[in-house]
Motif scaffolding. Sequence first.
Motif, PDB file in Angstrom:
ATOM      1  N   THR A 144       0.766  -1.297  -0.094  1.00 51.40           N
ATOM      2  CA  THR A 144      -0.029  -0.002   0.178  1.00 51.40           C
ATOM      3  C   THR A 144       0.939   1.202   0.105  1.00 51.40           C
ATOM      4  N   ASP A 145       0.357   2.368  -0.662  1.00 47.84           N
ATOM      5  CA  ASP A 145       1.153   3.636  -0.741  1.00 47.84           C
ATOM      6  C   ASP A 145       1.492   4.100   0.647  1.00 47.84           C
ATOM      7  N   GLN A 146       2.503   4.884   0.806  1.00 51.29           N
ATOM      8  CA  GLN A 146       2.978   5.463   1.993  1.00 51.29           C
ATOM      9  C   GLN A 146       3.204   6.598   1.877  1.00 51.29           C
ATOM     10  N   PRO A 147       2.877   7.556   2.922  1.00 50.23           N
ATOM     11  CA  PRO A 147       3.107   9.091   2.822  1.00 50.23           C
ATOM     12  C   PRO A 147       4.369   9.508   2.167  1.00 50.23           C
ATOM     13  N   ASN A 148       5.591   8.902   2.179  1.00 48.14           N
ATOM     14  CA  ASN A 148       6.734   9.308   1.807  1.00 48.14           C
ATOM     15  C   ASN A 148       7.382   8.485   0.800  1.00 48.14           C
ATOM     16  N   CYS A 149       6.767   7.286   0.248  1.00 47.56           N
ATOM     17  CA  CYS A 149       7.056   6.422  -0.529  1.00 47.56           C
ATOM     18  C   CYS A 149       5.887   5.711  -1.501  1.00 47.56           C
ATOM     19  N   LYS A 150       5.999   5.751  -2.840  1.00 48.20           N
ATOM     20  CA  LYS A 150       5.028   4.998  -3.624  1.00 48.20           C
ATOM     21  C   LYS A 150       5.781   4.261  -4.681  1.00 48.20           C
ATOM     22  N   TYR A 151       5.723   3.106  -4.691  1.00 48.00           N
ATOM     23  CA  TYR A 151       6.162   2.245  -5.777  1.00 48.00           C
ATOM     24  C   TYR A 151       5.186   2.087  -7.106  1.00 48.00           C
ATOM     25  N   PRO A 152       5.861   2.044  -8.123  1.00 46.13           N
ATOM     26  CA  PRO A 152       5.146   1.832  -9.460  1.00 46.13           C
ATOM     27  C   PRO A 152       4.426   0.543  -9.470  1.00 46.13           C
ATOM     28  N   LEU A 153       3.436   0.410 -10.201  1.00 49.68           N
ATOM     29  CA  LEU A 153       2.514  -0.907 -10.253  1.00 49.68           C
ATOM     30  C   LEU A 153       3.435  -2.198 -10.752  1.00 49.68           C
ATOM     31  N   TYR A 154       4.164  -1.877 -11.875  1.00 46.92           N
ATOM     32  CA  TYR A 154       4.843  -2.648 -12.352  1.00 46.92           C
ATOM     33  C   TYR A 154       6.275  -3.634 -11.428  1.00 46.92           C
ATOM     34  N   LEU A 155       6.560  -2.534 -10.510  1.00 46.52           N
ATOM     35  CA  LEU A 155       7.638  -2.852  -9.433  1.00 46.52           C
ATOM     36  C   LEU A 155       6.852  -3.858  -8.409  1.00 46.52           C
ATOM     37  N   ARG A 156       5.649  -3.431  -7.911  1.00 42.78           N
ATOM     38  CA  ARG A 156       4.889  -4.237  -6.954  1.00 42.78           C
ATOM     39  C   ARG A 156       4.494  -5.589  -7.646  1.00 42.78           C
ATOM     40  N   LEU A 157       4.147  -5.589  -8.831  1.00 45.19           N
ATOM     41  CA  LEU A 157       3.733  -7.083  -9.498  1.00 45.19           C
ATOM     42  C   LEU A 157       4.993  -7.942  -9.521  1.00 45.19           C
ATOM     43  N   LEU A 158       6.155  -7.271  -9.834  1.00 44.60           N
ATOM     44  CA  LEU A 158       7.331  -8.283  -9.917  1.00 44.60           C
ATOM     45  C   LEU A 158       7.865  -8.724  -8.439  1.00 44.60           C
ATOM     46  N   VAL A 159       7.678  -7.761  -7.553  1.00 44.61           N
ATOM     47  CA  VAL A 159       8.071  -8.493  -6.208  1.00 44.61           C
ATOM     48  C   VAL A 159       7.380  -9.460  -5.735  1.00 44.61           C
ATOM     49  N   ILE A 160       5.867  -9.282  -5.927  1.00 43.53           N
ATOM     50  CA  ILE A 160       4.800 -10.289  -5.523  1.00 43.53           C
ATOM     51  C   ILE A 160       5.131 -11.468  -6.383  1.00 43.53           C
ATOM     52  N   PHE A 161       5.529 -11.636  -7.658  1.00 46.04           N
ATOM     53  CA  PHE A 161       5.518 -12.591  -8.445  1.00 46.04           C
ATOM     54  C   PHE A 161       6.753 -13.505  -7.944  1.00 46.04           C
ATOM     55  N   ILE A 162       7.901 -12.519  -7.647  1.00 48.48           N
ATOM     56  CA  ILE A 162       9.304 -13.097  -7.172  1.00 48.48           C
ATOM     57  C   ILE A 162       9.084 -14.115  -5.743  1.00 48.48           C
ATOM     58  N   ILE A 163       8.315 -13.128  -4.771  1.00 45.30           N
ATOM     59  CA  ILE A 163       8.218 -14.025  -3.518  1.00 45.30           C
ATOM     60  C   ILE A 163       7.319 -15.124  -3.790  1.00 45.30           C
ATOM     61  N   THR A 164       6.265 -15.076  -4.404  1.00 42.22           N
ATOM     62  CA  THR A 164       5.287 -16.224  -4.671  1.00 42.22           C
ATOM     63  C   THR A 164       5.943 -17.464  -5.250  1.00 42.22           C
ATOM     64  N   PHE A 165       6.625 -17.009  -6.544  1.00 39.45           N
ATOM     65  CA  PHE A 165       7.465 -18.116  -6.994  1.00 39.45           C
ATOM     66  C   PHE A 165       8.433 -18.576  -6.485  1.00 39.45           C
ATOM     67  N   TRP A 166       9.292 -17.869  -5.451  1.00 40.34           N
ATOM     68  CA  TRP A 166      10.506 -18.346  -4.642  1.00 40.34           C
ATOM     69  C   TRP A 166       9.947 -19.274  -3.763  1.00 40.34           C
ATOM     70  N   THR A 167       8.772 -18.990  -3.034  1.00 37.57           N
ATOM     71  CA  THR A 167       8.090 -19.601  -2.072  1.00 37.57           C
ATOM     72  C   THR A 167       7.645 -20.943  -2.433  1.00 37.57           C
ATOM     73  N   PHE A 168       6.827 -21.154  -3.656  1.00 35.28           N
ATOM     74  CA  PHE A 168       6.453 -22.178  -4.092  1.00 35.28           C
ATOM     75  C   PHE A 168       7.575 -23.152  -4.422  1.00 35.28           C
ATOM     76  N   MET A 169       8.676 -22.772  -5.291  1.00 29.45           N
ATOM     77  CA  MET A 169       9.718 -23.365  -5.675  1.00 29.45           C
ATOM     78  C   MET A 169      10.794 -23.865  -4.492  1.00 29.45           C
ATOM     79  N   THR A 170      10.686 -23.284  -3.292  1.00 32.05           N
ATOM     80  CA  THR A 170      11.223 -23.807  -2.287  1.00 32.05           C
ATOM     81  C   THR A 170      10.587 -24.962  -1.513  1.00 32.05           C
ATOM     82  N   GLY A 171       9.129 -25.091  -1.390  1.00 29.82           N
ATOM     83  CA  GLY A 171       8.392 -26.184  -1.189  1.00 29.82           C
ATOM     84  C   GLY A 171       8.599 -27.353  -2.063  1.00 29.82           C
ATOM     85  N   PHE A 172       8.362 -26.840  -3.406  1.00 25.49           N
ATOM     86  CA  PHE A 172       8.771 -28.211  -4.385  1.00 25.49           C
ATOM     87  C   PHE A 172       9.795 -28.973  -4.573  1.00 25.49           C
TER      88      PHE A 172
END
Length: 422
Positions: A144-172
């Motif tokens: 979520t946007d913070q008062p002094n910080c706002k990340y672009p949508l593509y960066l947010r989606l990239l981070v979410i993809f990486i952490i989800t993918f990494w968590t799944f691959m670690t389990g697999f």
Amino acid sequence: MKLFIIATLVLLIYIALDIVFNSNMWEANTTLTLYLQQHQFHGEKEMFLVFSYSLYVLPSIAGIAFLILDNKLGALLYGGMILFSVASNSLLKNIYHQARPFFIVEEIEPYECNKEFGKPSGHAMTSSAMCFLLPSIMFPAIWTDQPNCKYPLYLRLLVIFIITFWTFMTGFARVFMGVHSFAQIILGWVYQGYVSIIYMQYLHDRIANYLKECLQVGQQGVSIKAINVIGLIVFCWTCISILFLELNNNIFITTSEANLWMKAVYEKCENQSTLYSINSPSVLQNICFSMCLYIWFMLSFVFGIKLSKGIYLENQFSQNFKLISFWKKTQRIVVLIVLVALLIPFYVIKFETVYAQAFGQVSHSIIQVVPVSILGGLFITVVYQKLLNYLKISVSGDFLQIITNQSSASDGQSVEMQAIKS
């Protein structure tokens, strides 16, 4: 409260489903693991080993953040949640006391030699905790946007993809390596998801704000009541851990069953020269019990905050950190590394009993787990800042910064000037 009820219901429903379909999932996992191991491509084992061992990178990010960023309290709370994940996973393992696949399925080969129980998966819990709590605690603007910080949508989606993918691959990876069933993996994700949601929704902001308020100039620090509450939690946790250790030793796990599992470890694991028994402190319920007790870091951490009598002026660190010399920055890193390194020798000591490993055997100068957890908390909260202050490399905004003249530090500005001058 609505989220808490829903999350709890989902957790309870999945626990019930896991119990009902445990045998079916175990059989399906055996088929899956054997297929994966028998049809692996060149380099697949090495690829999955990377995912399995990469967990240790994320705590390093928190360590770097603690050294160079303003959100030092967040970095420490993130580290504390990782330890809580390890401790809670170990307690759950002793409650479930379920073998790993390679313990009892002759055809499954272990590509990593783990000797404790398998359910729920520790890698599943800690990987999801590390991956999802890192942005949540350290970089909340990802979600979520913070008062002094706002990340672009593509960066947010990239981070979410990486952490989800990494968590799944670690389990697999753990399924492929024969050390977990996919039921153990999924259960680990479910438990940690529940803990992370409850913590972030109901506890994190309250804990962080309470500590920040306690550590302002002129405040009295953490209250004795808060220390007593955490001490009671840690004491009860320890008693429950001892209970399930003894239940496994005397009721749930037979000596013949444990010896059969340890024989599989001895015969299948590379470079395994010791044939362990049910009484060996580094296997099964014994190692799980020891790791349960990392919860003692929580008590040491808050007690150390009380002892330090320091302050925490968030958002004052970064600018002042830029003003000190490279040599002083290096000194700050070296001091922290030395303190951490002082704990390492305790982990190479061999123990004859699980209680000696857990609590320490003072008569033989042997200490581990509980003493190390206590020392670790005190090193971070008391010793580190006192050394920084003694070496004159403290910076305004440090966590638990020591100020020598509180009367001249009625606001952050004068504290800041003290740090710059030093």
